[in-house]
Design an enzyme around this catalytic site. Structure first.
Site, PDB file in Angstrom:
ATOM      1  N   ASN A   1      -8.037   6.271  -1.627  1.00  0.00           N
ATOM      2  CA  ASN A   1      -8.217   7.292  -0.597  1.00  0.00           C
ATOM      3  C   ASN A   1      -7.112   8.347  -0.588  1.00  0.00           C
ATOM      4  O   ASN A   1      -7.369   9.512  -0.272  1.00  0.00           O
ATOM      5  CB  ASN A   1      -8.343   6.650   0.783  1.00  0.00           C
ATOM      6  CG  ASN A   1      -9.647   5.917   0.941  1.00  0.00           C
ATOM      7  OD1 ASN A   1     -10.647   6.274   0.333  1.00  0.00           O
ATOM      8  ND2 ASN A   1      -9.651   4.867   1.743  1.00  0.00           N
TER       9      ASN A   1
ATOM     10  N   ASN B   1      -5.032   8.471   4.017  1.00  0.00           N
ATOM     11  CA  ASN B   1      -6.261   9.253   3.862  1.00  0.00           C
ATOM     12  C   ASN B   1      -6.033  10.749   4.044  1.00  0.00           C
ATOM     13  O   ASN B   1      -6.914  11.543   3.721  1.00  0.00           O
ATOM     14  CB  ASN B   1      -7.317   8.791   4.870  1.00  0.00           C
ATOM     15  CG  ASN B   1      -7.775   7.382   4.611  1.00  0.00           C
ATOM     16  OD1 ASN B   1      -7.331   6.728   3.667  1.00  0.00           O
ATOM     17  ND2 ASN B   1      -8.656   6.903   5.445  1.00  0.00           N
TER      18      ASN B   1
ATOM     19  N   HIS C   1       0.824  -1.205   0.000  1.00  0.00           N
ATOM     20  CA  HIS C   1       0.000   0.000   0.000  1.00  0.00           C
ATOM     21  C   HIS C   1       0.861   1.259   0.000  1.00  0.00           C
ATOM     22  O   HIS C   1       0.411   2.312  -0.409  1.00  0.00           O
ATOM     23  CB  HIS C   1      -0.931  -0.032   1.223  1.00  0.00           C
ATOM     24  CG  HIS C   1      -2.108   0.870   1.123  1.00  0.00           C
ATOM     25  ND1 HIS C   1      -2.900   0.960  -0.008  1.00  0.00           N
ATOM     26  CD2 HIS C   1      -2.646   1.726   2.017  1.00  0.00           C
ATOM     27  CE1 HIS C   1      -3.868   1.829   0.208  1.00  0.00           C
ATOM     28  NE2 HIS C   1      -3.724   2.313   1.422  1.00  0.00           N
TER      29      HIS C   1
END
Length: 134
Positions: free
Chosen positions: A110, A64, A14
């Protein structure tokens, strides 16, 4: 060039955007030049390549909230959204495959959504790095 990811979770798929920036910094011989820029809450390295001045950025926020760091850097370094390249993971691409996307929606990412919101624009170029679905 902003490498999106979770600063505390480096080395995970990620956070591949940050890994790409680490590699780019080595290629540009500025890997030892990373420094914390508190104005944008990010690690920053400055470089020049092919007549361009580059700001390499690794946000020190959760994915985020990466957009807050990117927008802060845009203000500090006088960058427009169209000057910014976002490097981020893409679940829908096979592991290691890359694609360039010019503007458009966040497509469920996000970190990109945060950047679009903070910059009030979707004009950033994205380098999408495939991480596949686990």
């Amino acid at each position: 060039v902003a490498g999106l990811g979770n600063y505390g979770l480096r080395g995970t798929r990620h956070s591949v955007g940050m890994a790409v920036l680490d590699r780019l910094a080595r290629q540009l011989a500025v890997a030892e030049g990373w420094r914390l820029d508190r104005r944008c809450c990010a690690d920053v390295a400055l470089s020049a390549a092919r007549g361009l001045e580059l700001v390499l950025l690794k946000p020190r926020r959760l994915m985020n909230l990466n957009g807050l760091s990117v927008a802060g850097a845009a203000e500090v370094y006088s960058l427009r959204p169209e000057d910014i390249y976002l490097v981020h993971d893409d679940l829908d691409k096979a592991l290691g495959k890359v694609a360039i996307k010019l503007g458009g929606s966040a497509r469920g990412h996000n970190g990109v959504r945060s950047c679009i919101s903070a910059l009030h624009s979707n004009e950033m170029t994205r380098l999408r790095v495939g991480i596949g679905r686990p």
